[in-house]
Design a protein around this motif. Structure first.
Motif: not given
Length: 117
Positions: A115, A45, A113, A40, A101-103, A6
């Motif tokens: 993917r 990150r 959000t 983070t 990847h889940v931001p 993420t």
């Protein structure tokens, strides 16, 4: 090897969301199991994948972002109680051999959000 990552982007200030606490849960049969807590880094990150290898399996997960604490630390005035404080993101993993990847794109009054890769 599959993995979960993420990152957080502070879209209101145009910079990474640094120092945000994220709790990680696995969901199964109505149960919510805590897996770990990460924070983070300066780039918004995590220093390593959140889950990978045997930790990462097909199923449902939840990332809980403690956004309100971050917004307070940034001195962003958004009233109390805050419109956004703790943000849970639930998602499914259908193929544990892939990278999920889940931001989180964050502002004081909204988030999104997707993917990512």
């Amino acid at each position: 090897m599959g993995r979960l990552t993420t990152h957080v982007l502070d879209t209101a200030q145009g910079r990474p969301g640094q120092g945000i606490c994220i709790e990680v849960y696995r969901l199964s049969g109505g149960q919510r199991t805590a897996l770990k807590t990460v924070t983070t880094n300066d780039d918004g990150r995590c220093d390593a994948p959140i889950l990978e290898g045997d930790e990462f399996a097909v199923g449902e997960y939840e990332l809980v972002f403690h956004a309100g604490d971050y917004l307070r630390q940034q001195g962003i005035q958004a009233g109390e109680p805050r419109f956004l404080d703790v943000i849970p993101l639930r998602f499914g993993v259908a193929d544990d051999s892939q990278h999920y990847h889940v931001p989180l794109l964050l502002s004081p009054y909204g988030y999104s959000t997707y993917r990512g890769s």
